[in-house]
Design a protein around this motif. Structure first.
Motif, PDB file in Angstrom:
ATOM      1  N   ALA A  23       0.821  -1.207   0.000  1.00  0.00           N
ATOM      2  CA  ALA A  23       0.000   0.000   0.000  1.00  0.00           C
ATOM      3  C   ALA A  23       0.856   1.259   0.000  1.00  0.00           C
ATOM      4  O   ALA A  23       0.568   2.225  -0.717  1.00  0.00           O
ATOM      5  N   VAL A  24       1.916   1.266   0.798  1.00  0.00           N
ATOM      6  CA  VAL A  24       2.792   2.443   0.858  1.00  0.00           C
ATOM      7  C   VAL A  24       3.500   2.647  -0.475  1.00  0.00           C
ATOM      8  O   VAL A  24       3.629   3.778  -0.959  1.00  0.00           O
ATOM      9  N   ARG A  25       3.926   1.571  -1.091  1.00  0.00           N
ATOM     10  CA  ARG A  25       4.601   1.681  -2.387  1.00  0.00           C
ATOM     11  C   ARG A  25       3.659   2.263  -3.442  1.00  0.00           C
ATOM     12  O   ARG A  25       4.078   3.056  -4.287  1.00  0.00           O
ATOM     13  N   ALA A  26       2.387   1.907  -3.371  1.00  0.00           N
ATOM     14  CA  ALA A  26       1.429   2.359  -4.386  1.00  0.00           C
ATOM     15  C   ALA A  26       0.851   3.732  -4.079  1.00  0.00           C
ATOM     16  O   ALA A  26       0.672   4.565  -4.984  1.00  0.00           O
ATOM     17  N   GLN A  27       0.557   3.994  -2.799  1.00  0.00           N
ATOM     18  CA  GLN A  27      -0.191   5.204  -2.436  1.00  0.00           C
ATOM     19  C   GLN A  27       0.620   6.213  -1.634  1.00  0.00           C
ATOM     20  O   GLN A  27       0.121   7.282  -1.297  1.00  0.00           O
ATOM     21  N   ARG A  28       1.837   5.872  -1.274  1.00  0.00           N
ATOM     22  CA  ARG A  28       2.785   6.781  -0.642  1.00  0.00           C
ATOM     23  C   ARG A  28       2.207   7.459   0.601  1.00  0.00           C
ATOM     24  O   ARG A  28       1.754   6.806   1.516  1.00  0.00           O
ATOM     25  N   ASP A  29       2.221   8.777   0.625  1.00  0.00           N
ATOM     26  CA  ASP A  29       1.805   9.520   1.823  1.00  0.00           C
ATOM     27  C   ASP A  29       0.373   9.207   2.226  1.00  0.00           C
ATOM     28  O   ASP A  29       0.051   9.143   3.423  1.00  0.00           O
ATOM     29  N   ASP A  30      -0.507   9.038   1.252  1.00  0.00           N
ATOM     30  CA  ASP A  30      -1.905   8.750   1.572  1.00  0.00           C
ATOM     31  C   ASP A  30      -2.042   7.461   2.371  1.00  0.00           C
ATOM     32  O   ASP A  30      -2.824   7.382   3.324  1.00  0.00           O
ATOM     33  N   ALA A  31      -1.279   6.446   1.991  1.00  0.00           N
ATOM     34  CA  ALA A  31      -1.328   5.178   2.720  1.00  0.00           C
ATOM     35  C   ALA A  31      -0.772   5.340   4.127  1.00  0.00           C
ATOM     36  O   ALA A  31      -1.329   4.797   5.095  1.00  0.00           O
ATOM     37  N   ILE A  32       0.320   6.073   4.245  1.00  0.00           N
ATOM     38  CA  ILE A  32       0.929   6.266   5.570  1.00  0.00           C
ATOM     39  C   ILE A  32      -0.023   6.998   6.499  1.00  0.00           C
ATOM     40  O   ILE A  32      -0.188   6.638   7.673  1.00  0.00           O
ATOM     41  N   ILE A  33      -0.685   8.031   5.981  1.00  0.00           N
ATOM     42  CA  ILE A  33      -1.639   8.778   6.807  1.00  0.00           C
ATOM     43  C   ILE A  33      -2.821   7.889   7.190  1.00  0.00           C
ATOM     44  O   ILE A  33      -3.279   7.900   8.342  1.00  0.00           O
ATOM     45  N   ALA A  34      -3.311   7.080   6.254  1.00  0.00           N
ATOM     46  CA  ALA A  34      -4.441   6.195   6.548  1.00  0.00           C
ATOM     47  C   ALA A  34      -4.085   5.183   7.627  1.00  0.00           C
ATOM     48  O   ALA A  34      -4.864   4.944   8.564  1.00  0.00           O
ATOM     49  N   TYR A  35      -2.905   4.576   7.528  1.00  0.00           N
ATOM     50  CA  TYR A  35      -2.486   3.613   8.547  1.00  0.00           C
ATOM     51  C   TYR A  35      -2.208   4.301   9.880  1.00  0.00           C
ATOM     52  O   TYR A  35      -2.444   3.727  10.947  1.00  0.00           O
ATOM     53  N   THR A  36      -1.697   5.523   9.828  1.00  0.00           N
ATOM     54  CA  THR A  36      -1.462   6.268  11.067  1.00  0.00           C
ATOM     55  C   THR A  36      -2.778   6.507  11.796  1.00  0.00           C
ATOM     56  O   THR A  36      -2.867   6.359  13.024  1.00  0.00           O
ATOM     57  N   LYS A  37      -3.811   6.843  11.039  1.00  0.00           N
ATOM     58  CA  LYS A  37      -5.135   7.041  11.651  1.00  0.00           C
ATOM     59  C   LYS A  37      -5.683   5.721  12.186  1.00  0.00           C
ATOM     60  O   LYS A  37      -6.267   5.673  13.280  1.00  0.00           O
ATOM     61  N   GLN A  38      -5.472   4.645  11.453  1.00  0.00           N
ATOM     62  CA  GLN A  38      -5.999   3.342  11.858  1.00  0.00           C
ATOM     63  C   GLN A  38      -5.327   2.813  13.118  1.00  0.00           C
ATOM     64  O   GLN A  38      -5.999   2.311  14.027  1.00  0.00           O
ATOM     65  N   PHE A  39      -4.003   2.938  13.191  1.00  0.00           N
ATOM     66  CA  PHE A  39      -3.257   2.286  14.270  1.00  0.00           C
ATOM     67  C   PHE A  39      -2.891   3.197  15.442  1.00  0.00           C
ATOM     68  O   PHE A  39      -2.779   2.724  16.570  1.00  0.00           O
ATOM     69  N   ASP A  40      -2.662   4.471  15.170  1.00  0.00           N
ATOM     70  CA  ASP A  40      -2.089   5.340  16.203  1.00  0.00           C
ATOM     71  C   ASP A  40      -2.930   6.554  16.572  1.00  0.00           C
ATOM     72  O   ASP A  40      -2.959   6.955  17.727  1.00  0.00           O
ATOM     73  N   ALA A  41      -3.560   7.162  15.590  1.00  0.00           N
ATOM     74  CA  ALA A  41      -4.182   8.469  15.814  1.00  0.00           C
ATOM     75  C   ALA A  41      -5.602   8.508  15.257  1.00  0.00           C
ATOM     76  O   ALA A  41      -5.871   9.126  14.216  1.00  0.00           O
ATOM     77  N   PRO A  42      -6.548   7.860  15.930  1.00  0.00           N
ATOM     78  CA  PRO A  42      -7.922   7.798  15.419  1.00  0.00           C
ATOM     79  C   PRO A  42      -8.630   9.156  15.365  1.00  0.00           C
ATOM     80  O   PRO A  42      -9.640   9.297  14.689  1.00  0.00           O
ATOM     81  N   LYS A  43      -8.078  10.159  16.051  1.00  0.00           N
ATOM     82  CA  LYS A  43      -8.710  11.481  16.076  1.00  0.00           C
ATOM     83  C   LYS A  43      -8.144  12.438  15.032  1.00  0.00           C
ATOM     84  O   LYS A  43      -8.383  13.649  15.091  1.00  0.00           O
ATOM     85  N   LEU A  44      -7.400  11.904  14.067  1.00  0.00           N
ATOM     86  CA  LEU A  44      -6.835  12.758  13.012  1.00  0.00           C
ATOM     87  C   LEU A  44      -7.939  13.480  12.250  1.00  0.00           C
ATOM     88  O   LEU A  44      -8.993  12.924  11.983  1.00  0.00           O
ATOM     89  N   ASP A  45      -7.674  14.732  11.864  1.00  0.00           N
ATOM     90  CA  ASP A  45      -8.603  15.431  10.983  1.00  0.00           C
ATOM     91  C   ASP A  45      -7.882  15.824   9.697  1.00  0.00           C
ATOM     92  O   ASP A  45      -6.717  15.497   9.493  1.00  0.00           O
ATOM     93  N   ASP A  46      -8.572  16.526   8.821  1.00  0.00           N
ATOM     94  CA  ASP A  46      -8.034  16.853   7.500  1.00  0.00           C
ATOM     95  C   ASP A  46      -6.851  17.811   7.553  1.00  0.00           C
ATOM     96  O   ASP A  46      -6.136  17.980   6.560  1.00  0.00           O
TER      97      ASP A  46
END
Length: 423
Positions: A35-58
């Motif tokens: 996912a990171v190889r294909a989507q780069r920053d978008d994937a990293i931000i999505a996983y960060t929200k999923q695993f570490d920071a569920p309260k992330l906003d835009d």
């Protein structure tokens, strides 16, 4: 809380401690990498929200801003700043002794030597999630800076709202980090390895982490360099006197509070000592804050009764632990017999925490028995060398017969021509 077991010399202590979920973790890590190889920053931000920071906003940005840096300095205490500076001084002094020097000297064909140069850009992983580790910022960055690394990119998991603790930010800036990334886990490792719009691709990744981080580091090895397996915390403790049983119990808990996957072993050739350890474990546990994590980590841990000191030393070398505590007045005579340990803490008054925070040696250490073939993070991890060879026409002529013989045996006539064309 822990039973006393008898060590059998033909057993493999590591077998019961193997991760039963290893295959599942590897599959998850591989999916994250794709996912990171294909989507780069978008994937990293999505996983960060999923695993570490569920309260992330835009408004979330992976990169720590100058405003966040300025705010962090207003939030940390004076005591923290002073402690960081003291630790930095000691860690710098220790690692400054490790600087390799280039050399060149005459030889039979002219001269040869070794030319050391720093790795240009390094990714520094600082763990988070279960606890706050500004000490790991210092341990990663200081040897890299001494080595002369041009660019330091640090990544660390954010808090639930997407921010970083001010202590982490201040420690990073004080140690010369060039860019701080608010991401952790396998996604951060793949971001450092592949590069994204916001994360520069690095040449090497160092730093401890959980099993997902450790497996991701091993997955990208070869594409980039890594330091070593540095997964969940481990400790092996040798104790030989009842007066020190409380210290042994405390050291076991100190590593177990890191992570549910942490592990520890306490070894003694005296059963009364281990029985006292059992009592101390029960006594000390009730006063600790991270009991749920410690209880899980204790399921990976053991007390071992051995026959004598020689068997204890054999067991310590077989375990090859990240941290080895010799809680004994005889530590000076035992220490030279230890062949495999990430770091050795000698004597009853040398807690692991002393080395973890402020004494000077590095606390990024090999785990999972990797101390059999690797060492603590050091300046050497951030340099590489090129061999240097200079010859004259006369010296080349002198060795031409030997070169002709060897190249002919290997049927490499183009190699032989590189010599004859010069003479």
């Amino acid at each position: 809380m822990l039973d006393i077991l008898t060590y059998q010399s033909n057993s493999k202590i590591r077998d019961p401690l193997l991760d039963k979920n290893q295959k599942s973790i590897m599959q998850t890590v591989a999916t994250i990498g794709e996912a990171v190889r294909a989507q780069r920053d978008d994937a990293i931000i999505a996983y960060t929200k999923q695993f570490d920071a569920p309260k992330l906003d835009d408004s979330f940005n992976l990169i720590v801003s100058q405003t966040e840096i300025d705010d962090a300095y207003t939030q940390v205490s004076t005591d923290f700043k002073e402690a960081i500076l003291l630790a930095k001084k000691n860690i710098t002094a220790f690692h400054s002794e490790q600087q390799p020097k280039s050399w060149q000297k005459p030889c039979s064909v002219g001269s040869y030597g070794m030319q050391y140069s720093p790795i240009e850009i390094v990714g520094l992983y600082v763990p988070g999630g279960q606890a706050l580790y500004p000490s790991s910022v210092l341990m990663n960055t200081i040897p890299a800076s001494i080595a002369g690394v041009s660019q330091l990119i640090m990544t660390t998991p954010p808090r639930a709202d997407g921010s970083l603790a001010p202590e982490i930010i201040v420690a990073a800036i004080e140690c010369g980090v060039d860019r701080i990334i608010k991401a952790g886990g396998a996604q951060a490792i793949y971001g450092l390895a592949y590069g994204t719009d916001l994360i520069p691709a690095v040449d090497k990744i160092v730093g401890p982490g959980n099993r997902y981080v450790d497996i991701a580091k091993q997955a990208v090895y070869g594409f980039v360099d890594i330091d070593k397996p540095a997964g969940p915390s481990e400790v092996c403790i040798y104790v030989d006197h009842v007066d020190y049983a409380a210290y042994a119990a405390a050291e076991l808990f100190a590593q177990c509070e890191h992570d549910a996957d942490a592990s520890g072993v306490i070894i003694s050739d005296q059963e009364p000592v281990l029985k006292t350890v059992q009592t101390e474990l029960i006594k000390q546990f009730s006063n600790l804050n991270r009991q749920s994590i410690i209880k899980k980590a204790l399921s990976n841990s053991a007390l071992y009764k051995v026959l004598n000191l020689d068997e204890a030393i054999a067991l310590m070398n077989d375990i090859a632990s990240e941290h080895l505590c010799l809680i004994s007045d005889n530590a000076p005579s035992i220490q030279p017999k230890i062949k495999h340990a990430g770091a050795i803490f000698c004597g009853p008054y040398t807690p692991v925490a002393l080395g973890d925070y402020i004494a000077g040696p590095n606390h990024v250490l090999p785990t999972a028995r990797a101390a059999r073939f690797s060492s603590a993070l050091s300046v050497f991890d951030f340099v590489k060398f090129s061999s240097i060879l200079t010859a004259s026409k006369e010296s080349l002529r002198d060795v031409q017969p030997a070169l002709d013989t060897l190249t002919s045996i290997e049927s490499l006539d183009a190699h032989r021509n590189t010599i004859s064309i010069r003479l």
